[in-house]
Design a protein around this motif. Structure first.
Motif, PDB file in Angstrom:
ATOM      1  N   TRP A  64    -122.324 -24.450 -86.235  1.00  0.00           N
ATOM      2  CA  TRP A  64    -122.504 -23.248 -85.436  1.00  0.00           C
ATOM      3  C   TRP A  64    -121.875 -22.068 -86.157  1.00  0.00           C
ATOM      4  N   SER A  65    -122.264 -20.879 -85.732  1.00  0.00           N
ATOM      5  CA  SER A  65    -121.760 -19.666 -86.365  1.00  0.00           C
ATOM      6  C   SER A  65    -120.361 -19.337 -85.858  1.00  0.00           C
ATOM      7  N   ASN A  66    -119.652 -18.505 -86.605  1.00  0.00           N
ATOM      8  CA  ASN A  66    -118.317 -18.061 -86.176  1.00  0.00           C
ATOM      9  C   ASN A  66    -118.387 -17.258 -84.886  1.00  0.00           C
ATOM     10  N   GLY A  67    -119.491 -16.529 -84.705  1.00  0.00           N
ATOM     11  CA  GLY A  67    -119.652 -15.754 -83.482  1.00  0.00           C
ATOM     12  C   GLY A  67    -119.716 -16.623 -82.245  1.00  0.00           C
ATOM     13  N   ARG A  68    -120.478 -17.713 -82.322  1.00  0.00           N
ATOM     14  CA  ARG A  68    -120.558 -18.619 -81.175  1.00  0.00           C
ATOM     15  C   ARG A  68    -119.235 -19.337 -80.941  1.00  0.00           C
ATOM     16  N   ALA A  69    -118.559 -19.669 -82.020  1.00  0.00           N
ATOM     17  CA  ALA A  69    -117.251 -20.301 -81.870  1.00  0.00           C
ATOM     18  C   ALA A  69    -116.281 -19.364 -81.160  1.00  0.00           C
ATOM     19  N   ALA A  70    -116.326 -18.079 -81.499  1.00  0.00           N
ATOM     20  CA  ALA A  70    -115.447 -17.105 -80.853  1.00  0.00           C
ATOM     21  C   ALA A  70    -115.808 -16.939 -79.379  1.00  0.00           C
ATOM     22  N   ILE A  71    -117.111 -16.938 -79.056  1.00  0.00           N
ATOM     23  CA  ILE A  71    -117.542 -16.817 -77.656  1.00  0.00           C
ATOM     24  C   ILE A  71    -117.013 -17.979 -76.832  1.00  0.00           C
ATOM     25  N   VAL A  72    -117.134 -19.189 -77.381  1.00  0.00           N
ATOM     26  CA  VAL A  72    -116.720 -20.386 -76.646  1.00  0.00           C
ATOM     27  C   VAL A  72    -115.200 -20.452 -76.524  1.00  0.00           C
ATOM     28  N   TRP A  73    -114.499 -20.345 -77.649  1.00  0.00           N
ATOM     29  CA  TRP A  73    -113.056 -20.622 -77.657  1.00  0.00           C
ATOM     30  C   TRP A  73    -112.214 -19.440 -77.189  1.00  0.00           C
ATOM     31  N   ASP A  74    -112.589 -18.235 -77.571  1.00  0.00           N
ATOM     32  CA  ASP A  74    -111.746 -17.071 -77.285  1.00  0.00           C
ATOM     33  C   ASP A  74    -112.069 -16.389 -75.968  1.00  0.00           C
ATOM     34  N   ILE A  75    -113.301 -16.557 -75.464  1.00  0.00           N
ATOM     35  CA  ILE A  75    -113.705 -15.812 -74.270  1.00  0.00           C
ATOM     36  C   ILE A  75    -113.986 -16.730 -73.091  1.00  0.00           C
ATOM     37  N   ARG A  76    -114.964 -17.620 -73.236  1.00  0.00           N
ATOM     38  CA  ARG A  76    -115.442 -18.351 -72.065  1.00  0.00           C
ATOM     39  C   ARG A  76    -114.588 -19.551 -71.680  1.00  0.00           C
ATOM     40  N   PHE A  77    -114.064 -20.291 -72.642  1.00  0.00           N
ATOM     41  CA  PHE A  77    -113.290 -21.482 -72.297  1.00  0.00           C
ATOM     42  C   PHE A  77    -111.983 -21.129 -71.585  1.00  0.00           C
ATOM     43  N   PRO A  78    -111.192 -20.163 -72.068  1.00  0.00           N
ATOM     44  CA  PRO A  78    -109.990 -19.789 -71.291  1.00  0.00           C
ATOM     45  C   PRO A  78    -110.332 -19.225 -69.922  1.00  0.00           C
ATOM     46  N   ARG A  79    -111.471 -18.527 -69.829  1.00  0.00           N
ATOM     47  CA  ARG A  79    -111.897 -18.010 -68.522  1.00  0.00           C
ATOM     48  C   ARG A  79    -112.224 -19.158 -67.573  1.00  0.00           C
ATOM     49  N   ALA A  80    -112.891 -20.187 -68.069  1.00  0.00           N
ATOM     50  CA  ALA A  80    -113.224 -21.343 -67.233  1.00  0.00           C
ATOM     51  C   ALA A  80    -111.959 -22.076 -66.794  1.00  0.00           C
ATOM     52  N   LEU A  81    -111.002 -22.223 -67.698  1.00  0.00           N
ATOM     53  CA  LEU A  81    -109.752 -22.890 -67.332  1.00  0.00           C
ATOM     54  C   LEU A  81    -108.992 -22.091 -66.278  1.00  0.00           C
ATOM     55  N   LEU A  82    -108.967 -20.769 -66.419  1.00  0.00           N
ATOM     56  CA  LEU A  82    -108.302 -19.943 -65.419  1.00  0.00           C
ATOM     57  C   LEU A  82    -108.999 -20.060 -64.070  1.00  0.00           C
ATOM     58  N   ALA A  83    -110.329 -20.073 -64.065  1.00  0.00           N
ATOM     59  CA  ALA A  83    -111.077 -20.232 -62.813  1.00  0.00           C
ATOM     60  C   ALA A  83    -110.722 -21.540 -62.131  1.00  0.00           C
ATOM     61  N   ALA A  84    -110.652 -22.623 -62.913  1.00  0.00           N
ATOM     62  CA  ALA A  84    -110.317 -23.929 -62.343  1.00  0.00           C
ATOM     63  C   ALA A  84    -108.906 -23.926 -61.764  1.00  0.00           C
ATOM     64  N   MET A  85    -107.957 -23.307 -62.466  1.00  0.00           N
ATOM     65  CA  MET A  85    -106.582 -23.274 -61.965  1.00  0.00           C
ATOM     66  C   MET A  85    -106.460 -22.417 -60.716  1.00  0.00           C
ATOM     67  N   VAL A  86    -107.113 -21.271 -60.701  1.00  0.00           N
ATOM     68  CA  VAL A  86    -107.044 -20.391 -59.534  1.00  0.00           C
ATOM     69  C   VAL A  86    -107.643 -21.089 -58.318  1.00  0.00           C
ATOM     70  N   GLY A  87    -108.821 -21.699 -58.490  1.00  0.00           N
ATOM     71  CA  GLY A  87    -109.444 -22.395 -57.372  1.00  0.00           C
ATOM     72  C   GLY A  87    -108.608 -23.547 -56.865  1.00  0.00           C
ATOM     73  N   ALA A  88    -108.039 -24.325 -57.789  1.00  0.00           N
ATOM     74  CA  ALA A  88    -107.210 -25.465 -57.396  1.00  0.00           C
ATOM     75  C   ALA A  88    -105.972 -24.996 -56.635  1.00  0.00           C
ATOM     76  N   GLY A  89    -105.325 -23.956 -57.135  1.00  0.00           N
ATOM     77  CA  GLY A  89    -104.115 -23.470 -56.489  1.00  0.00           C
ATOM     78  C   GLY A  89    -104.367 -22.917 -55.104  1.00  0.00           C
ATOM     79  N   LEU A  90    -105.376 -22.060 -54.960  1.00  0.00           N
ATOM     80  CA  LEU A  90    -105.657 -21.452 -53.662  1.00  0.00           C
ATOM     81  C   LEU A  90    -106.100 -22.496 -52.645  1.00  0.00           C
ATOM     82  N   ALA A  91    -106.898 -23.478 -53.082  1.00  0.00           N
ATOM     83  CA  ALA A  91    -107.364 -24.514 -52.156  1.00  0.00           C
ATOM     84  C   ALA A  91    -106.214 -25.388 -51.678  1.00  0.00           C
ATOM     85  N   ALA A  92    -105.315 -25.771 -52.590  1.00  0.00           N
ATOM     86  CA  ALA A  92    -104.170 -26.600 -52.201  1.00  0.00           C
ATOM     87  C   ALA A  92    -103.241 -25.837 -51.262  1.00  0.00           C
TER      88      ALA A  92
END
Length: 347
Positions: A64-92
């Motif tokens: 894959w290109s460096n651009g796609r790697a940056a999209i996945v690792w630097d932008i979307r993956f940390p955003r997804a992890l934060l979403a999961a943590m926020v949802g888990a915390g508020l629900a609990a």
């Protein structure tokens, strides 16, 4: 009798393990979808290829290109992890508050805890500045949530509103008062900077960065473990204060502890995601429909479902008005409001 108890524990553990395995599979699928979907679509194979390659370089051949790697690792993956943590915390937090207040409508948003967190975060952003570095906003948000919790408890005692339903009404009143204070902070703040508070008022995950994720994770994990370890006490609280007291539980101290833990989780989550309402109200009821009211199951299952729900709400927020990101609080508010009406109809 001992054999029956052992059999019951084995069945419970097996059932809980199956539920958690299923929830984990759905969570991983949701994370994959959240990272794949966007203005630039990324295949699921590329998503996990980039993640595995970052975790263990040269494990997988790079196709894959460096651009796609940056999209996945630097932008979307940390955003997804934060979403999961926020949802888990508020629900609990929502599930635990519903137990100690014995009110099915209790959640961090209705009890004013989220508003207090937003007050602290906005005070730091517009007036005090980051005098403690990156920790300033989370600490101020926690202080605001804790202050809101103390106000709710203090006013309820002052007004003799000790019943569960009146405690929720007190929280709603305190929430309105705190939001008035938030509006004053915005009015008195620098007009050039007030646009930044829209993020905190409407909720969003666009500020997710790897350097920031350690803070919500470090708070969420021990707090979830504590809530799970006290699940038997939460079960006792759902029966009533007198029954819980006869079982040897210090009701006042335990309720206060749950409020403080809820304020801690909510304050930190609000600091990184803004106000995301109705997650703590809606998700525990969905979890009860699936696994029943036993908090030994309800706490972990609510956390998983909350993470999954916020992930999909974020997917909707990023795709409905693509390429613009709709504030995630709008999506959860729309879904949660409809769920609230349905909950009232059920009585």
């Amino acid at each position: 009798m001992t054999t029956e108890a052992s059999t019951t524990r084995a069945v419970f553990k097996g059932s809980l393990m199956r539920n958690l395995i299923l929830a984990t599979a759905v969570l991983l699928a949701s994370v994959t979808m959240a990272v794949s979907v966007g203005a630039v679509s990324v295949p699921a194979s590329t998503v996990w290829g980039v993640i595995l390659n970052k975790l263990s370089p040269e494990l997988i051949e790079t196709t894959w290109s460096n651009g796609r790697a940056a999209i996945v690792w630097d932008i979307r993956f940390p955003r997804a992890l934060l979403a999961a943590m926020v949802g888990a915390g508020l629900a609990a937090v929502g599930a635990s508050l519903q137990a100690v207040t014995r009110n099915p409508l209790a959640d961090p948003h209705l009890l004013g805890i989220s508003s207090g967190g937003a007050f602290g975060a906005i005070l730091a952003l517009l007036h005090t500045g980051l005098f403690l570095g990156l920790l300033t906003v989370p600490l101020m948000a926690f202080a605001g949530s804790l202050l809101a919790t103390a106000l709710v408890l203090g006013v309820s005692n002052f007004a003799a509103a000790t019943s569960a339903d009146r405690l929720v009404l007190t929280g709603v009143a305190i929430s309105f008062i705190i939001m008035a204070g938030v509006n004053i902070l915005i009015f008195l703040g620098d007009p050039r900077a007030t646009h930044t508070v829209v993020f905190w008022m409407l909720g969003g995950l666009g500020l997710a960065h790897w350097a920031h994720l350690i803070y919500p994770f470090a708070i969420l994990l021990p707090c979830l473990i504590w809530l799970y370890l006290r699940s038997s006490d939460l079960n006792a609280m759902t029966i009533g204060d007198e029954t819980a007291a006869t079982l040897g539980l210090n009701v006042v101290q335990f309720r206060l502890s749950v409020f403080v833990v809820g304020a801690l989780i909510t304050g930190v989550m609000v600091a990184f995601s803004g106000i995301i309402g109705f997650v703590g109200l809606m998700v525990p009821h969905i979890a009860r429909l699936l696994v029943g009211g036993d908090y030994r199951k309800l706490v972990p299952v609510s956390a998983f479902i909350g993470g999954i729900f916020v992930l999909w709400a974020d997917i909707a927020a990023r795709t409905i008005m693509a390429p613009e990101d709709m504030p995630i609080g709008i999506v959860t508010g729309l879904i949660g409001g409809c769920f609230f009406v349905w909950l009232l109809k059920r009585g």
